[in-house]
Write a protein that holds these residues in place. Sequence first.
Motif, short mmCIF file in Angstrom:
data_model
loop_
_atom_site.label_atom_id
_atom_site.label_comp_id
_atom_site.label_asym_id
_atom_site.label_seq_id
_atom_site.Cartn_x
_atom_site.Cartn_y
_atom_site.Cartn_z
N VAL A 62 1.02 -1.15 -0.15
CA VAL A 62 -0.33 0.03 -0.12
C VAL A 62 0.90 1.34 -0.16
O VAL A 62 1.78 1.26 0.38
N ASN A 90 0.03 5.34 1.35
CA ASN A 90 -1.08 6.41 1.55
C ASN A 90 -2.46 5.94 1.84
O ASN A 90 -3.39 6.33 1.38
N LYS A 91 -2.68 4.51 2.48
CA LYS A 91 -3.65 3.79 2.94
C LYS A 91 -4.10 3.46 4.29
O LYS A 91 -2.96 3.51 5.03
N SER A 92 -5.13 3.43 4.76
CA SER A 92 -5.71 2.95 6.06
C SER A 92 -6.02 1.35 5.97
O SER A 92 -6.44 1.03 5.09
N LEU A 118 -9.42 -1.94 3.63
CA LEU A 118 -8.38 -1.00 3.21
C LEU A 118 -9.19 0.08 2.34
O LEU A 118 -10.08 -0.09 1.62
N THR A 119 -8.84 1.05 3.03
CA THR A 119 -9.52 2.53 2.41
C THR A 119 -8.60 3.63 2.53
O THR A 119 -7.37 3.65 3.14
N ASP A 120 -8.88 4.82 1.99
CA ASP A 120 -8.32 5.80 1.96
C ASP A 120 -8.50 6.63 3.17
O ASP A 120 -7.48 7.25 3.81
#
Length: 348
Positions: free
Chosen positions: A240, A242-244, A284-286
Motif C-alpha cells: 500500500v 497512503n492507505k488505512s 483497506l480504505t483511503d
Amino acid sequence: MKSFKSFLIFILCFITTLSLSGCKSNNSTSKGQPLTKTEVIIGTACTISLYDNKDPKILDEAFTRLKELEDILSINKLGTELDKVNEMAGKAPVEVSDDTFLVVSQGLKYSKLSDGALDITIGPLVKLWGIGTDAAKLPTEEEIAEKKSLINYKDLVLDENNKSIFLKKENMIIDLGAIAKGYAADEVASLLTKNNVKSAIIDLGGNIFAVGSKIDGSNWKIGVQDPEDARGSSIGYIEVTNKSIVTSGIYERFFESNGKKYHHILNPKTGYPYESEILGVSILTDKSIDGDSLSTTLFALGIDKGLEFINAQPGAEAIFVSKDHKLYLTEGLKNNFHLTSSKYEIIK
C-alpha cells in the motif's frame, strides 16, 4: 480474561530496518531508523513513526491532537463532550464541537447503511458486558432485554445548524468505539502531511495508517496476522501507499465464562456477541474513519452479505478470514494480497 491488540498488525517488510519491537519506543534519528513515539491514549497504545521529516515537535503535536480527541470523544472519561451528550439523553440537545458532530454523523451514516448491524447507540450493552475491562461479566437475560430497549440509532437526532446532538430516551448511550480511532488516525495523517511528512506509519492500537510510501519510494508491506498463531506470524501481506488498514476480529478482546469465550463485537438485536463464521476482517480504505466503521459492519454482516456490502462501497477493499481457514477477498485485493501461509486458502 485475555486482551489482544487488533487482529491486524503491520509488518514493514524485512528490507526496512523497523521491527515490531522498535515501534514501541525509539528516539533514534540515525539514517534508516524512524523517529518513534508511543503513548497510551484513547484506551490503547498509540505509536507514530516518522521516516523522513524526523522533527520531534511534529510527534508532540500529533500526540497533543490525539489527547484533544480523547477529551471530547471518550465515554470512559468524565466530562467529555460525548459524556455530556449521554448525560442529557431524553432531556435536551447538547451543542458539540465540529469533531464530535462529524464523528457521530459518520457513525449514524453507517448505522443507517448497515440497517443497524453497526449501531452507535449500543453503549448500554457495551457498559453492561464490560468486555475488555476488569468488570466483564455474563449478563442475565433480563439485563440484556432492558439494555436492548435503549438501542436504536433512529432515536439519535442531529441538528446541523446548531451542531447539536440529542438522544430521545433517557439512559441511551452513544459509543464511538467502532469509529473514533479511525477519525483520530485520519487527523494525525492530515497533521503529518501538513508538516511535509511523506513517509510515516501511524498505529493506533492496530488501526494502521501508512502515510505516503517507504523512504525509498516503494510501497509499504502490511501483514495480516494469523489469529490462531503467535503474534508476528502472518497469513500474508498487501502492498500500500497512503492507505488505512483496519481490522475487527474475535481475538481482539474477549473474556471467558463457564468455559465459553465471549468477544467484544456485540449484536444490538440479540444483545449477545455476534455469532459468525469470521475470525477477522481487514479493510483497506483511503480514510481510516471509513475502514473503522466498515470493519465492524462487515464482521456483523458475515462473509456473503459483507462481500455484497463492501463491493457497493467505492474505494474500499476487504479480506475476510473464516474459521475454516478460508480467505475471501474483494476484487481490488486479489492481485495485491500475497499469501505466505500454507494453512490458509484463498477462495476465488
